[in-house]
Design a protein around this motif. Structure first.
Motif, short mmCIF file in Angstrom:
data_model
loop_
_atom_site.label_atom_id
_atom_site.label_comp_id
_atom_site.label_asym_id
_atom_site.label_seq_id
_atom_site.Cartn_x
_atom_site.Cartn_y
_atom_site.Cartn_z
N ARG A 1 0.94 -1.00 -0.11
CA ARG A 1 0.09 0.04 -0.09
C ARG A 1 0.96 1.43 0.15
N VAL A 2 1.98 1.03 0.75
CA VAL A 2 2.85 2.32 0.83
C VAL A 2 3.52 2.68 -0.61
N ILE A 3 3.99 1.30 -0.95
CA ILE A 3 4.65 1.44 -2.49
C ILE A 3 3.66 2.26 -3.49
N LEU A 4 2.65 1.45 -3.42
CA LEU A 4 1.38 2.08 -4.59
C LEU A 4 1.12 3.59 -4.08
N ALA A 5 0.68 3.92 -3.13
CA ALA A 5 0.54 5.43 -2.53
C ALA A 5 1.55 6.18 -2.99
N HIS A 6 2.81 5.94 -2.90
CA HIS A 6 3.94 6.67 -3.35
C HIS A 6 4.07 6.82 -4.62
N GLU A 7 3.60 5.84 -5.43
CA GLU A 7 3.98 5.78 -7.02
C GLU A 7 2.52 6.79 -7.69
N LEU A 8 1.45 6.53 -6.80
CA LEU A 8 0.17 7.34 -7.12
C LEU A 8 0.75 8.79 -7.31
N GLY A 9 1.39 9.03 -6.27
CA GLY A 9 1.85 10.45 -5.91
C GLY A 9 2.50 11.06 -7.18
N HIS A 10 3.48 10.02 -7.68
CA HIS A 10 4.14 10.40 -8.66
C HIS A 10 3.28 10.40 -10.00
N SER A 11 2.43 9.57 -10.03
CA SER A 11 1.49 9.66 -11.41
C SER A 11 0.72 11.03 -11.36
N ILE A 12 0.38 11.42 -10.38
CA ILE A 12 -0.41 12.75 -10.20
C ILE A 12 0.56 14.15 -10.32
N MET A 13 1.76 14.18 -9.51
CA MET A 13 2.34 15.04 -9.55
C MET A 13 3.78 15.17 -10.44
N HIS A 14 4.10 14.13 -10.96
CA HIS A 14 5.30 14.18 -11.76
C HIS A 14 4.91 13.10 -13.00
N ARG A 15 3.82 13.62 -13.58
CA ARG A 15 3.15 12.52 -14.62
C ARG A 15 4.00 12.04 -15.60
N THR A 16 5.03 12.85 -16.20
CA THR A 16 5.61 12.47 -17.40
C THR A 16 7.09 11.83 -17.18
N GLN A 17 7.47 11.87 -15.58
CA GLN A 17 8.72 11.56 -15.24
C GLN A 17 8.43 10.04 -14.78
N ASN A 18 9.46 9.23 -15.21
CA ASN A 18 9.62 7.63 -14.61
C ASN A 18 10.35 7.86 -13.16
N CYS A 19 9.76 7.00 -12.37
CA CYS A 19 10.10 7.11 -11.02
C CYS A 19 10.25 5.90 -10.38
N THR A 20 11.18 5.39 -9.63
CA THR A 20 11.57 4.02 -9.13
C THR A 20 11.40 4.00 -7.55
N PHE A 21 11.13 3.24 -6.92
CA PHE A 21 10.67 2.97 -5.45
C PHE A 21 11.87 1.90 -5.13
N MET A 22 12.74 2.18 -4.34
CA MET A 22 13.89 1.39 -4.10
C MET A 22 13.58 0.57 -2.65
N ASN A 23 13.70 -0.47 -2.48
CA ASN A 23 13.64 -1.27 -1.27
C ASN A 23 14.58 -0.60 -0.18
N GLY A 24 13.94 0.00 0.96
CA GLY A 24 14.73 0.65 1.95
C GLY A 24 15.51 1.92 1.93
N TYR A 25 15.19 2.44 0.71
CA TYR A 25 15.96 3.45 0.74
C TYR A 25 14.73 4.76 0.15
#
Length: 172
Positions: A95-119
């Motif tokens: 849920r945390v990962i998905l919420a974080h990536e949803l934030g990117h989809s809204i605020m940084h729509r055209t930028q590709n972003c990666t969620f790294m474990n532990g960082y």
């Protein structure tokens, strides 16, 4: 004397419910994110990241990604995708990962972003801070804070499964 100009980011979100648009929301600073999240959750009646992804036309894909990558957001041919590591079994962390990536989809729509474990929750880049803040306010609303008001941060994290970095961001 010259006036300072603030760069404004206007966000228009198309949803799949009669194609309504949430518009007029201007995020100029991180301090605008909490109010935006409250309006978004109120509009769609959920703070469940999977339901919100559906409302915002974000496709969720579960794929094996090894141990270092928890998930990432990608904008491909004018479509938004969130890829989640299928090896992650912890529902709260997903849920945390998905919420974080949803934030990117809204605020940084055209930028590709990666969620790294532990960082990623510890990163200091502007877009990662914004996505973290979005996730913190999206998942930990005022009702949840009131429900656990007599708990320590550690107890809150034990009960919800959310990482301590998330509650720390939410309480700042």
């Amino acid at each position: 004397m010259q006036k300072e100009r603030t760069k404004k980011l206007t966000i228009h979100i198309r949803t799949n419910q009669k194609n309504k648009v949430l518009s007029g929301v201007i995020l100029t600073q991180n301090k605008d994110i909490p109010d935006f999240v409250v309006k978004l959750v109120r509009k769609h009646g959920t703070n469940d990241p999977e339901e919100m992804a559906d409302y915002l036309n974000v496709t969720i894909m579960n794929l094996p990604m090894g141990n270092n990558i928890a998930g990432y957001y990608k904008y491909i041919k004018r479509r938004k995708y969130v890829f989640i590591n299928s090896n992650i079994r912890d529902d709260a962390y997903r849920r945390v990962i998905l919420a974080h990536e949803l934030g990117h989809s809204i605020m940084h729509r055209t930028q590709n972003c990666t969620f790294m474990n532990g960082y990623t929750l510890l990163l200091t880049s502007k877009i990662e801070k914004q996505a973290n803040l979005f996730a913190a306010y999206f998942l930990i609303d005022d009702f949840l804070l009131r429900e656990y008001r007599d708990f320590t941060r550690e107890q809150f994290c034990d009960c919800t499964g959310y990482p301590e970095e998330l509650i720390r961001l939410r309480l700042k």
